[in-house]
Design a protein around this motif. Sequence first.
Motif, mmCIF file in Angstrom:
data_model
loop_
_atom_site.group_PDB
_atom_site.id
_atom_site.type_symbol
_atom_site.label_atom_id
_atom_site.label_comp_id
_atom_site.label_asym_id
_atom_site.label_seq_id
_atom_site.Cartn_x
_atom_site.Cartn_y
_atom_site.Cartn_z
ATOM 1 N N ALA A 58 13.396 0.140 1.216
ATOM 2 C CA ALA A 58 14.322 -0.962 0.922
ATOM 3 C C ALA A 58 14.017 -1.596 -0.433
ATOM 4 O O ALA A 58 14.863 -2.255 -1.028
ATOM 5 N N PHE A 59 12.802 -1.394 -0.911
ATOM 6 C CA PHE A 59 12.405 -1.956 -2.211
ATOM 7 C C PHE A 59 12.464 -0.891 -3.310
ATOM 8 O O PHE A 59 11.938 -1.088 -4.402
ATOM 9 N N GLY A 60 13.045 0.259 -2.981
ATOM 10 C CA GLY A 60 13.143 1.345 -3.960
ATOM 11 C C GLY A 60 11.854 2.122 -4.122
ATOM 12 O O GLY A 60 11.637 2.766 -5.146
ATOM 13 N N ALA A 61 10.965 2.102 -3.114
ATOM 14 C CA ALA A 61 9.680 2.803 -3.212
ATOM 15 C C ALA A 61 9.318 3.381 -1.840
ATOM 16 O O ALA A 61 8.556 2.776 -1.077
ATOM 17 N N PRO A 62 9.871 4.563 -1.511
ATOM 18 C CA PRO A 62 9.765 5.069 -0.136
ATOM 19 C C PRO A 62 8.375 5.508 0.323
ATOM 20 O O PRO A 62 8.192 5.757 1.512
ATOM 21 N N ASP A 63 7.390 5.574 -0.580
ATOM 22 C CA ASP A 63 6.049 5.995 -0.144
ATOM 23 C C ASP A 63 5.157 4.815 0.228
ATOM 24 O O ASP A 63 3.951 4.973 0.442
ATOM 25 N N ALA A 89 8.210 6.189 5.670
ATOM 26 C CA ALA A 89 7.653 4.834 5.790
ATOM 27 C C ALA A 89 8.355 4.032 6.894
ATOM 28 O O ALA A 89 7.750 3.171 7.521
ATOM 29 N N LYS A 90 9.619 4.341 7.113
ATOM 30 C CA LYS A 90 10.347 3.624 8.158
ATOM 31 C C LYS A 90 9.769 3.987 9.529
ATOM 32 O O LYS A 90 9.496 3.115 10.359
ATOM 33 N N ASP A 91 9.565 5.314 9.746
ATOM 34 C CA ASP A 91 8.947 5.754 11.009
ATOM 35 C C ASP A 91 7.563 5.133 11.162
ATOM 36 O O ASP A 91 7.168 4.718 12.254
ATOM 37 N N LEU A 92 6.829 5.097 10.040
ATOM 38 C CA LEU A 92 5.462 4.562 10.107
ATOM 39 C C LEU A 92 5.501 3.076 10.492
ATOM 40 O O LEU A 92 4.710 2.622 11.332
ATOM 41 N N PRO A 120 0.797 -1.231 0.000
ATOM 42 C CA PRO A 120 0.000 0.000 0.000
ATOM 43 C C PRO A 120 0.830 1.282 0.000
ATOM 44 O O PRO A 120 1.898 1.336 0.615
ATOM 45 N N GLU A 121 0.277 2.296 -0.677
ATOM 46 C CA GLU A 121 0.871 3.634 -0.676
ATOM 47 C C GLU A 121 0.349 4.328 0.577
ATOM 48 O O GLU A 121 -0.853 4.387 0.805
ATOM 49 N N VAL A 122 1.265 4.853 1.398
ATOM 50 C CA VAL A 122 0.878 5.343 2.727
ATOM 51 C C VAL A 122 1.335 6.788 2.982
ATOM 52 O O VAL A 122 1.320 7.246 4.116
ATOM 53 N N SER A 123 1.723 7.513 1.923
ATOM 54 C CA SER A 123 2.382 8.813 2.140
ATOM 55 C C SER A 123 1.466 9.846 2.808
ATOM 56 O O SER A 123 1.945 10.828 3.369
ATOM 57 N N PHE A 124 0.136 9.614 2.767
ATOM 58 C CA PHE A 124 -0.792 10.529 3.444
ATOM 59 C C PHE A 124 -0.399 10.696 4.913
ATOM 60 O O PHE A 124 -0.573 11.763 5.495
ATOM 61 N N TYR A 125 0.161 9.646 5.504
ATOM 62 C CA TYR A 125 0.440 9.673 6.950
ATOM 63 C C TYR A 125 1.789 10.298 7.297
ATOM 64 O O TYR A 125 2.088 10.489 8.472
ATOM 65 N N PHE A 126 2.594 10.620 6.279
ATOM 66 C CA PHE A 126 3.883 11.254 6.568
ATOM 67 C C PHE A 126 3.613 12.685 7.044
ATOM 68 O O PHE A 126 2.798 13.408 6.454
ATOM 69 N N GLY A 127 4.305 13.093 8.114
ATOM 70 C CA GLY A 127 4.080 14.440 8.660
ATOM 71 C C GLY A 127 3.069 14.435 9.803
ATOM 72 O O GLY A 127 2.950 15.403 10.550
ATOM 73 N N THR A 169 5.455 12.816 18.552
ATOM 74 C CA THR A 169 6.522 12.293 17.678
ATOM 75 C C THR A 169 6.022 12.290 16.232
ATOM 76 O O THR A 169 4.960 11.734 15.929
ATOM 77 N N VAL A 170 6.820 12.915 15.362
ATOM 78 C CA VAL A 170 6.380 13.043 13.968
ATOM 79 C C VAL A 170 6.794 11.800 13.166
ATOM 80 O O VAL A 170 7.912 11.295 13.299
ATOM 81 N N ILE A 171 5.865 11.330 12.342
ATOM 82 C CA ILE A 171 6.159 10.210 11.424
ATOM 83 C C ILE A 171 6.698 10.837 10.142
ATOM 84 O O ILE A 171 5.947 11.421 9.366
ATOM 85 N N LYS A 172 8.002 10.732 9.950
ATOM 86 C CA LYS A 172 8.594 11.411 8.779
ATOM 87 C C LYS A 172 8.428 10.598 7.495
ATOM 88 O O LYS A 172 8.244 11.147 6.425
#
Length: 397
Positions: free
Chosen positions: A364-369, A344-347, A326-333, A339-342
């Motif tokens: 790690a799979f070349g797709a950081p979002d 996908a790793k933080d998430l 899944p694409e999860v970039s909505f949750y960044f920030g 504590t801020v989720i910067k």
Amino acid sequence: MNFLSNRVEKLAESETLAMARLGNELKEKGVNVINMSLGEPDFATPDFVKLAAKDAIDKNCSYYTPVPGYKDLLEAVCLKFKRDNNLSFKPSQIVASTGAKHSIINVVMATVNPGDEVILPAPYWVSYSEMVQLNEGIVISLPTDYKSDFKITPAQLEKAITPKTKMFLFSNPCNPTGTMYTETELRALGEVFKKNPHVLIVSDEIYEHITFQGKMFSIGTIPELKDRTVTVNGLSKGFAMTGWRLGYIGAPEAVAKAVVKIQGQFTSGASSITQKAAVAALNADPSVVLPMQEAFLRRRDLLISLMKEVPNIKVNNPGGAFYLFPEVSFYFGKSYNGTVIKDAKDLCMYLLNVGHVAMTPGGAFGAPDYIRLSYATSEDIIRDAVGRIKKALADLH
Ligand code: PMP
Ligand code: GLU
């Protein structure tokens, strides 16, 4: 004193294994963690395969094997390639190794020179990029997204190929997206490869038995590409044999020979007992693994329907393997208790520590979002996991 080589200092730890380790560490502390980080079937190895291994022990198959594998294993692999994939190989073109991971690093070591470009459609499996870089190759990553079902186009491929391109390496069905190219799509990519005879194609087909949209097409069956395609497969996924460690390749003769030379210096032949078990697995009718495939299909449908109810994430409809990406970039920030989720790793760390579900970050799979979930687990656990993910995400503000 630092005794470590520059080479190993640059190497990243396998993120899939690292997240599995973190999940298990938390579990050992008594936390009820659901581990969806590792791609590992939860089924038992079929009984007839276990019996073949027991028989091999009793018959004292306990000596070094030929480096590429026992003769009956090489013949069984040839038969399997012909029967399931319509690929014709001679036994001299087959090499068995200690897992498909080992097969792939062998091929990379045998072919990639410093400065050679290796094209990886992204998202790609974690270890590909590290293996290429360890051999001083240059990773050329071709980005895709969920909107196009993570598929590259022939135009994108054509643009990426240069005189320095040595290899095109991909998994089909794909880890981490589950994407499966159709025959038509692979033939279209094949037209680009036909124009570029200097590119070696490595097709990792380890998920071939876990497909939901008909049979997988092997790109190596295209006649003009046959002599420069390495087809990789193994027993880990299709036969639920991750711990047994057996992978194999069907390759152009020169590549197979080079791989035997490398393996002869590093590890010798794969485990003798596992090889005999593999002969039984490969000679069996592929329908023996159908019940596992059907279970994976039910799990996929359940997971997708549940994940579609989780707000602000986007998923594709995977054609194979047992992953959702899944694409999860909505949750960044967003943040939790300040504590801020910067990224996908933080998430993933948040979902592990607060939601108690272990997953792997997409970087790690070349797709950081993105993040990766492995659904090689029961339907009840899938329901529980998505409930936890949904609740944890709702707590982010
Ligand atoms: N290729 C892909 C795409 C994989 O996902 C994996 C492991 N999950 C491997 C290769 C390696 O498999 P093994 O070494 O267990 O055979
Ligand atoms: N390949 C599996 C995965 O992607 C197992 C872990 C590994 O070999 O990296 O989860």
